[in-house]
Structures are given as C-alpha cells and as structure tokens.
Motif scaffolding. Structure first.
Motif, short mmCIF file in Angstrom:
data_model
loop_
_atom_site.label_atom_id
_atom_site.label_comp_id
_atom_site.label_asym_id
_atom_site.label_seq_id
_atom_site.Cartn_x
_atom_site.Cartn_y
_atom_site.Cartn_z
N LYS A 70 25.48 36.68 89.30
CA LYS A 70 25.33 37.91 90.07
C LYS A 70 26.66 38.65 90.13
O LYS A 70 27.71 38.05 90.35
CB LYS A 70 24.85 37.59 91.48
CG LYS A 70 24.61 38.83 92.34
CD LYS A 70 24.12 38.44 93.73
CE LYS A 70 23.90 39.68 94.59
NZ LYS A 70 23.43 39.32 95.95
N LYS A 71 26.60 39.94 89.93
CA LYS A 71 27.82 40.74 89.97
C LYS A 71 28.31 40.94 91.41
O LYS A 71 27.53 41.01 92.35
CB LYS A 71 27.58 42.10 89.32
CG LYS A 71 27.45 42.05 87.81
CD LYS A 71 27.34 43.46 87.25
CE LYS A 71 27.30 43.44 85.74
NZ LYS A 71 27.22 44.83 85.19
N ARG A 72 29.63 41.02 91.54
CA ARG A 72 30.27 41.33 92.80
C ARG A 72 30.95 42.70 92.68
O ARG A 72 31.38 43.08 91.59
CB ARG A 72 31.34 40.30 93.14
CG ARG A 72 30.85 38.87 93.24
CD ARG A 72 32.03 37.91 93.21
NE ARG A 72 31.60 36.52 93.27
CZ ARG A 72 31.62 35.79 94.38
NH1 ARG A 72 32.07 36.32 95.50
NH2 ARG A 72 31.21 34.54 94.35
N LYS A 73 31.09 43.37 93.77
CA LYS A 73 31.83 44.62 93.77
C LYS A 73 33.31 44.30 93.63
O LYS A 73 33.85 43.46 94.35
CB LYS A 73 31.58 45.39 95.06
CG LYS A 73 32.31 46.72 95.13
CD LYS A 73 32.01 47.43 96.44
CE LYS A 73 32.78 48.75 96.52
NZ LYS A 73 32.52 49.46 97.81
N THR A 74 33.98 44.95 92.70
CA THR A 74 35.41 44.76 92.53
C THR A 74 36.15 45.36 93.71
O THR A 74 35.86 46.49 94.14
CB THR A 74 35.90 45.44 91.23
OG1 THR A 74 35.22 44.85 90.12
CG2 THR A 74 37.38 45.27 91.05
N LEU A 75 37.09 44.61 94.25
CA LEU A 75 37.85 45.06 95.41
C LEU A 75 39.15 45.73 94.96
O LEU A 75 39.80 45.29 94.01
CB LEU A 75 38.17 43.87 96.32
CG LEU A 75 36.98 43.11 96.88
CD1 LEU A 75 37.44 41.91 97.69
CD2 LEU A 75 36.11 44.03 97.75
N MET A 76 39.53 46.77 95.66
CA MET A 76 40.78 47.46 95.35
C MET A 76 41.94 46.48 95.48
O MET A 76 42.01 45.69 96.44
CB MET A 76 40.98 48.63 96.32
CG MET A 76 42.17 49.50 95.98
SD MET A 76 41.89 50.36 94.40
CE MET A 76 43.45 51.21 94.22
N PHE A 77 42.81 46.49 94.49
CA PHE A 77 43.93 45.56 94.41
C PHE A 77 43.45 44.11 94.53
O PHE A 77 44.14 43.26 95.09
CB PHE A 77 44.98 45.87 95.48
CG PHE A 77 45.65 47.21 95.33
CD1 PHE A 77 46.43 47.49 94.22
CD2 PHE A 77 45.49 48.20 96.29
CE1 PHE A 77 47.04 48.74 94.08
CE2 PHE A 77 46.09 49.45 96.15
CZ PHE A 77 46.87 49.72 95.03
N ASN A 78 42.25 43.87 94.02
CA ASN A 78 41.67 42.52 94.01
C ASN A 78 41.52 41.93 95.40
O ASN A 78 41.50 40.71 95.58
CB ASN A 78 42.52 41.60 93.12
CG ASN A 78 41.71 40.47 92.51
OD1 ASN A 78 40.51 40.58 92.34
ND2 ASN A 78 42.38 39.38 92.19
N GLY A 79 41.41 42.79 96.41
CA GLY A 79 41.25 42.31 97.77
C GLY A 79 42.54 42.22 98.56
O GLY A 79 42.54 41.85 99.74
N TYR A 80 43.67 42.59 97.95
CA TYR A 80 44.97 42.49 98.61
C TYR A 80 45.53 43.86 98.97
O TYR A 80 46.75 44.03 99.08
CB TYR A 80 45.95 41.74 97.70
CG TYR A 80 45.50 40.32 97.39
CD1 TYR A 80 45.66 39.31 98.32
CD2 TYR A 80 44.88 40.02 96.18
CE1 TYR A 80 45.23 38.01 98.05
CE2 TYR A 80 44.45 38.74 95.90
CZ TYR A 80 44.62 37.74 96.84
OH TYR A 80 44.20 36.46 96.57
N GLU A 81 44.65 44.82 99.20
CA GLU A 81 45.11 46.18 99.48
C GLU A 81 45.96 46.25 100.75
O GLU A 81 46.97 46.98 100.79
CB GLU A 81 43.91 47.12 99.62
CG GLU A 81 44.30 48.57 99.82
CD GLU A 81 43.11 49.51 99.80
OE1 GLU A 81 43.34 50.73 99.75
OE2 GLU A 81 41.95 49.03 99.81
N ALA A 82 45.59 45.50 101.78
CA ALA A 82 46.35 45.54 103.03
C ALA A 82 47.79 45.06 102.83
O ALA A 82 48.70 45.50 103.53
CB ALA A 82 45.65 44.69 104.09
#
Length: 331
Positions: free
Chosen positions: A304-316
């Motif tokens: 199942k595909k996942r939504k790609t997170l900005m900066f791989n989830g490390y945006e904060a």
C-alpha cells in the motif's frame, strides 16, 4: 467469472470476485509501468532481492558498543524494516546496478585497514583510522527513515554520531561553505567501478549548515552491528531528510570547500537529480511521481502506498535550513 465491458474493451471480474481497492490500485500502477517499459527492471530487481532475502543470515556481524539515544523530536517510532530487507535492497553502483547486486557482490570489499582523510579549508586536516573515528564520540542508536528516490522507503536503526562532532574537531575555516564526501573507488574490490554509469569516484556534498545539523549522522553500524558491506561499511553518511543517494557510502575523504561541489548523480543527470535532493512530495522526478512511497518489506510491489512527507517527516527539525528558498528551483 469474467465479464467483458464493451465500453472499455477489458475483462472485468464478477462482483463477488472484485479485488480489494488498495490491491487493485497498486496493480493498476504496475500496469502503467509496464506500458512505459519500466516495470521489467523493477520486477527483476525485486525478484533478485526477494531471492537473497530468503537465504539465511550468515551469522551476526560484530556488535558495536553504543548508548541508546536520539535527537529530540526526530527519532521515529515506526515499525523497523527487517534486517534482511534493509541488507538486500540496496543502491551501491560500485557493486552493480540492480538492487540485489550489492548484497551478492560486496563481499569483495576490504574494510580493514581503513582511513578517512579530512582536507581542504580546515585548521586541523589529517587522516583518521576507522578506530580513531569510532573513539571521537559515543555512538548512539537513532531510528531514521531512509527514502529512496524510486518510491521506496525504510526505517533503520543506525549506529553512529552526529557528523558535527568530527567537523568541530577539524575546525573549518570561515571560507568553508560546503562539505564534499568522496567514496572508495577501487577497481580491484569494486567490480563496477570504471563502467560508464557514473563519474568515479562517487561524490556527494552538503551545505555547511546541513552537515552541521545534529540529524546528519556519521554511521558505523545498524541494528546494533557493524555495517554490512553492501550498506556502506565501514563508515557512511546518513542524511534522513534527503533521498538515499545523498547518504554516501564507504567514505574515504571529507573535503571542506568554498564552492558547491559536483555530486555523482547531479553530474550524471542534472535535470533529474539536484544538489539538494530534499524529500519533497511537490517536486516529482521527471519520470515518476514522488508524492507517494512504499515501505520495503511490506507486501512487495503491491504494498500500500503512503503519502510522502515533506523532508521525509523531519520538516520541524530541518525546515528552517531552507527558509525563503524556492524548493522547486533548488531541488
């Protein structure tokens, strides 16, 4: 039972045999790949990795002493990728261009003795034996996501310490704006070095503030053990908010420079691979979307595909590094 729909010309199953929507969508994506001719290589690479993953693990590698730790707010609590998947699905073109090639071929890599030379715009240049690098700072285990540019991701417990620890010791000069990373290119132990795929040796680079960020890791191991050869032994870079190819493997030189250094994939295909290569769902690769991803080891090609997170989830943690930048221009 199959029913022909005369509007689209395809055969469709009866209602009682309809495939679940998630599986259907993933198969539809595969058909699209087949239509473009891209699926053959993907299937072959996945089949090869699956074959390797079924073989027994050849004994544990040497354990690394480390203290459990994390960078505040950065360690993910996601399910770990299985060791067998993380160690058999690799990009390491020095050992082959298919994902399963490195695990098959990297046994030829000689990791001892090993030195990393630090040079360029620093007050304290020098050569560090791998043993000396290990002593510079206590190793921590940090669980980071690693995102592959082709749409796959992993969650790996790396063992290492912030690259900033080494950078502080060599005292960069004020004119040093970038850090260049040079990897081993030994034709005797790396059978694909010299082939016209990339400009050898493989090089990568970071802006100084990226290199100094506490998330940027100098890694010596994973899963509590020394790095397998195919994963970049004996020392590699891990930059978790960027695509995986930025995390250079088997480092032999770290050079501090004033101007942006050339990087292997940017030199090979400038329009496809930018210098920054931050994970960004809004900037697609010219030949595929980066908006979604699949996790390695979860149902193979039909995961199942996942939504790609900005900066791989490390945006904060890292978003402020790029404040005011046009991330579509500086991709």
């Amino acid at each position: 039972m199959l029913i022909r729909n005369h509007d689209d010309g395809f055969l469709h199953p009866a209602g009682s045999e309809i495939t679940p929507r998630a599986v259907h969508d993933n198969r539809r994506d595969l058909l699209k790949l087949m239509a473009t001719g891209a699926a053959g290589a993907a299937l072959a690479a996945w089949a090869g990795r699956e074959a390797l993953a079924q073989t027994p693990r050849p004994g544990k590698l040497a354990a690394l002493p480390y203290v459990p730790g994390k960078v505040a707010g950065a360690t993910t609590i996601e399910k770990l990728t299985d060791y067998k998947d993380a160690s058999t699905y690799n990009n390491f073109y020095e050992f082959g261009v298919d994902k399963s090639d490195p695990a098959r071929n990297a046994h030829t890599l000689k990791t001892s003795p090993w030195t990393v030379e630090v040079e360029g715009l620093v007050n304290k240049p020098g050569k560090f034996a791998i043993e000396d690098l290990l002593k510079l700072s206590p190793q921590e285990e940090r669980i980071y996501r690693l995102r592959c540019v082709e749409g796959w991701s992993m969650v790996i417990p790396w063992v290492g310490y912030s690259l900033a620890e080494l950078i502080k010791r060599v005292e960069p000069q004020g004119s040093a704006k970038y850090v260049e990373f040079v990897t081993l290119a030994d034709k005797q132990t790396m059978p694909y070095v010299g082939r016209p795929v990339l400009d050898w040796p493989y090089t990568e680079g970071l802006r100084m503030d990226e290199a100094m960020h506490p998330l940027t890791l100098l890694a010596f191991g994973m899963y509590g053990e020394v790095l397998p050869n195919q994963n970049g032994a004996p020392v590699r870079l891990v930059v978790p908010w960027k695509y995986g190819f930025k995390s250079a493997k088997s480092l032999v030189k770290i050079r501090f420079v004033e101007k942006e250094p050339g990087t292997a994939w940017n030199k090979a295909a400038k329009q496809e691979y930018g210098f920054y290569s931050n994970v960004n769902p809004e900037v697609d690769h010219p030949r595929w979307s980066q908006a979604t991803e699949r996790r390695i080891g979860e149902d193979g090609l039909f995961a199942k595909k996942r939504k790609t997170l900005m900066f791989n989830g490390y945006e904060a943690q890292v978003g402020q590094l790029y404040a005011g930048m046009d991330l579509k221009k500086f991709y």
